[in-house]
Design a protein around this motif. Structure first.
Motif, PDB file in Angstrom:
ATOM      1  N   LYS A 120      41.332 -52.080 -14.558  1.00 19.01           N
ATOM      2  CA  LYS A 120      40.940 -51.053 -14.053  1.00 19.01           C
ATOM      3  C   LYS A 120      39.387 -50.047 -15.146  1.00 19.01           C
ATOM      4  N   VAL A 121      40.747 -50.379 -16.948  1.00 20.66           N
ATOM      5  CA  VAL A 121      39.767 -49.572 -17.281  1.00 20.66           C
ATOM      6  C   VAL A 121      38.096 -50.225 -17.988  1.00 20.66           C
ATOM      7  N   CYS A 164      40.823 -43.918 -26.576  1.00 18.01           N
ATOM      8  CA  CYS A 164      41.439 -44.291 -27.095  1.00 18.01           C
ATOM      9  C   CYS A 164      43.115 -44.015 -27.170  1.00 18.01           C
ATOM     10  N   ALA A 212      43.926 -46.035 -21.951  1.00 20.20           N
ATOM     11  CA  ALA A 212      42.482 -45.449 -22.457  1.00 20.20           C
ATOM     12  C   ALA A 212      41.805 -44.431 -21.753  1.00 20.20           C
ATOM     13  N   TYR A 267      46.306 -52.672 -14.812  1.00 19.45           N
ATOM     14  CA  TYR A 267      45.930 -51.764 -15.386  1.00 19.45           C
ATOM     15  C   TYR A 267      44.699 -52.271 -15.840  1.00 19.45           C
ATOM     16  N   LEU A 268      44.476 -52.975 -16.977  1.00 18.60           N
ATOM     17  CA  LEU A 268      43.574 -53.208 -17.898  1.00 18.60           C
ATOM     18  C   LEU A 268      42.348 -53.419 -17.085  1.00 18.60           C
ATOM     19  N   ALA A 311      36.300 -49.891 -24.096  1.00 15.94           N
ATOM     20  CA  ALA A 311      37.765 -49.541 -23.591  1.00 15.94           C
ATOM     21  C   ALA A 311      38.695 -51.056 -23.430  1.00 15.94           C
ATOM     22  N   ARG A 312      38.393 -51.245 -21.758  1.00 16.24           N
ATOM     23  CA  ARG A 312      38.871 -52.560 -21.625  1.00 16.24           C
ATOM     24  C   ARG A 312      38.610 -53.638 -23.118  1.00 16.24           C
TER      25      ARG A 312
END
Length: 139
Positions: free
Chosen positions: A25-26, A76, A71, A22-23, A30-31
């Motif tokens: 892909k952010v 966020c 996010a 998931y992270l 924001a990641r």
């Protein structure tokens, strides 16, 4: 039963790997912001806490749902999974946009670690009390 490791900072079961995906892909920034939030949460949760995707967002579980984060396009969010906590801490959260159960913050500015730790510890305590009440009723 969920698999956990002894070191809460090194939990990489399949659920945690899903959080990693998931992270990944952010988009930035924001990641990095969510990575810092995740590290802060991990620093205070008990060893048996697990990570998973719940409702499509990264979440921590300890004796029930604990906290989540995500996010979005313009912000966020931190989800304490207990709307009353946001009300109880309204003075400390006055500089952030809040709604029922959600604390919003800038894509490029993590929440202060002391604030996150305080909220996570409050949620841990709530979940422990709920679990103890349920167990005493069962007896």
């Amino acid at each position: 039963m969920r698999k956990t490791t002894k070191d809460p900072k090194e939990k990489l079961g399949s659920a945690a790997r899903n959080v990693d995906k998931y992270l990944a892909k952010v988009p930035e920034p924001a990641r990095t912001t969510l990575g810092k939030l995740r590290a802060t949460i991990r620093s205070v949760v008990p060893a048996e806490t697990t990570e998973e995707l719940s409702y499509g967002i990264p979440s921590f579980r300890y004796k029930g749902g604990l906290v989540g984060y995500a996010a979005f396009k313009k912000h966020c969010s931190f989800f304490p999974m207990q709307a009353s906590l946001i009300d109880d801490m309204s003075d400390e959260l006055k500089n952030y946009r809040t709604s029922k159960g959600t604390l919003q913050f800038a894509l490029d500015e993590p929440l202060p670690a002391t604030l996150v730790k305080k909220m996570v510890k409050a949620r841990i305590q709530e979940n422990e009390h709920k679990k103890a009440r349920r167990q005493s009723k069962a007896l």
